[in-house]
Design a protein around this motif. Structure first.
Motif, PDB file in Angstrom:
ATOM      1  N   TRP A 105       0.685  -1.123  -0.455  1.00 21.20           N
ATOM      2  CA  TRP A 105      -0.304   0.341  -0.200  1.00 21.20           C
ATOM      3  C   TRP A 105       0.949   0.986  -0.044  1.00 21.20           C
ATOM      4  N   VAL A 106       2.701   1.398   1.110  1.00 20.39           N
ATOM      5  CA  VAL A 106       2.997   2.984   0.903  1.00 20.39           C
ATOM      6  C   VAL A 106       3.652   2.668  -0.303  1.00 20.39           C
ATOM      7  N   ILE A 107       4.362   1.298  -1.136  1.00 20.97           N
ATOM      8  CA  ILE A 107       4.722   1.977  -2.355  1.00 20.97           C
ATOM      9  C   ILE A 107       3.871   2.152  -3.633  1.00 20.97           C
ATOM     10  N   VAL A 108       2.242   1.336  -3.733  1.00 25.18           N
ATOM     11  CA  VAL A 108       1.272   2.637  -4.403  1.00 25.18           C
ATOM     12  C   VAL A 108       0.865   3.743  -4.118  1.00 25.18           C
ATOM     13  N   ASN A 109       0.989   3.959  -2.971  1.00 26.26           N
ATOM     14  CA  ASN A 109       0.731   5.076  -2.661  1.00 26.26           C
ATOM     15  C   ASN A 109       1.363   6.368  -2.891  1.00 26.26           C
ATOM     16  N   GLN A 110       3.197   5.567  -2.679  1.00 28.07           N
ATOM     17  CA  GLN A 110       4.065   7.048  -3.494  1.00 28.07           C
ATOM     18  C   GLN A 110       4.546   6.892  -4.895  1.00 28.07           C
ATOM     19  N   MET A 111       4.189   5.687  -5.603  1.00 30.41           N
ATOM     20  CA  MET A 111       4.453   6.286  -6.951  1.00 30.41           C
ATOM     21  C   MET A 111       2.829   6.213  -7.584  1.00 30.41           C
ATOM     22  N   ASN A 112       1.664   6.537  -6.931  1.00 30.13           N
ATOM     23  CA  ASN A 112       0.717   7.836  -7.642  1.00 30.13           C
ATOM     24  C   ASN A 112       0.663   9.231  -7.260  1.00 30.13           C
ATOM     25  N   LYS A 113       1.384   9.247  -6.257  1.00 32.52           N
ATOM     26  CA  LYS A 113       2.141  10.683  -5.693  1.00 32.52           C
ATOM     27  C   LYS A 113       2.831  10.953  -6.184  1.00 32.52           C
ATOM     28  N   ASN A 114       3.806  10.570  -6.590  1.00 33.70           N
ATOM     29  CA  ASN A 114       5.031  10.565  -7.165  1.00 33.70           C
ATOM     30  C   ASN A 114       4.559  11.127  -9.560  1.00 33.70           C
ATOM     31  N   LYS A 115       3.348  10.282  -9.579  1.00 39.30           N
ATOM     32  CA  LYS A 115       2.689  10.711 -10.768  1.00 39.30           C
ATOM     33  C   LYS A 115       1.849  11.415 -10.734  1.00 39.30           C
ATOM     34  N   ARG A 116       1.503  12.154  -9.799  1.00 41.93           N
ATOM     35  CA  ARG A 116       0.399  13.093  -9.661  1.00 41.93           C
ATOM     36  C   ARG A 116       0.926  14.488  -9.699  1.00 41.93           C
ATOM     37  N   ASP A 117       3.082  14.348  -8.878  1.00 45.67           N
ATOM     38  CA  ASP A 117       3.238  15.164  -8.712  1.00 45.67           C
ATOM     39  C   ASP A 117       4.556  16.124  -9.814  1.00 45.67           C
ATOM     40  N   SER A 118       4.264  14.813 -11.171  1.00 44.33           N
ATOM     41  CA  SER A 118       4.930  15.369 -12.168  1.00 44.33           C
ATOM     42  C   SER A 118       3.696  16.206 -13.713  1.00 44.33           C
ATOM     43  N   GLN A 119       2.554  15.243 -13.256  1.00 45.08           N
ATOM     44  CA  GLN A 119       1.438  16.154 -14.109  1.00 45.08           C
ATOM     45  C   GLN A 119       0.877  17.614 -13.761  1.00 45.08           C
ATOM     46  N   LEU A 120       1.476  17.924 -12.846  1.00 51.50           N
ATOM     47  CA  LEU A 120       1.025  19.160 -12.240  1.00 51.50           C
ATOM     48  C   LEU A 120       2.254  20.145 -13.091  1.00 51.50           C
ATOM     49  N   PRO A 121       2.050  21.092 -13.651  1.00 52.38           N
ATOM     50  CA  PRO A 121       2.326  22.349 -14.384  1.00 52.38           C
ATOM     51  C   PRO A 121       3.700  23.018 -13.805  1.00 52.38           C
ATOM     52  N   GLN A 122       5.114  23.392 -14.499  1.00 56.69           N
ATOM     53  CA  GLN A 122       5.845  23.558 -13.417  1.00 56.69           C
ATOM     54  C   GLN A 122       5.743  25.152 -13.985  1.00 56.69           C
ATOM     55  N   GLN A 123       5.722  25.531 -12.567  1.00 59.96           N
ATOM     56  CA  GLN A 123       6.521  27.310 -12.762  1.00 59.96           C
ATOM     57  C   GLN A 123       7.178  27.962 -13.364  1.00 59.96           C
TER      58      GLN A 123
END
Length: 73
Positions: free
Chosen positions: A26-44
């Motif tokens: 569960w921790v691994i999947v959450n980290q992977m999903n968090k990293n995926k969400r963070d990478s999809q955010l537009p960079q300022q």
């Protein structure tokens, strides 16, 4: 025959390790999903990047670019 605690106690060990593995998964999947969400955010863009882009497009003159760059630094 095995109800004297030998086999019955072994199940608690298996259940414990199964719960630990589920938590780790569960921790691994959450980290992977968090990293995926963070990478999809537009960079300022930084102010300097915006200034460089405006200068490259010809929106501002070199003197104005230098003055604004000095203000930002």
């Amino acid at each position: 025959m095995f109800h004297n605690g030998l086999m019955g106690g072994m199940w608690y060990g298996w259940i414990f390790w199964l719960v630990i593995l589920v938590i780790i998964g569960w921790v691994i999947v959450n980290q992977m999903n968090k990293n995926k969400r963070d990478s999809q955010l537009p960079q300022q863009e930084s102010s300097l990047d915006i200034l460089k882009r405006r200068y490259a497009k010809g929106e501002i003159a070199k003197e104005e670019f230098e003055r604004m760059k000095k203000d930002l630094m």
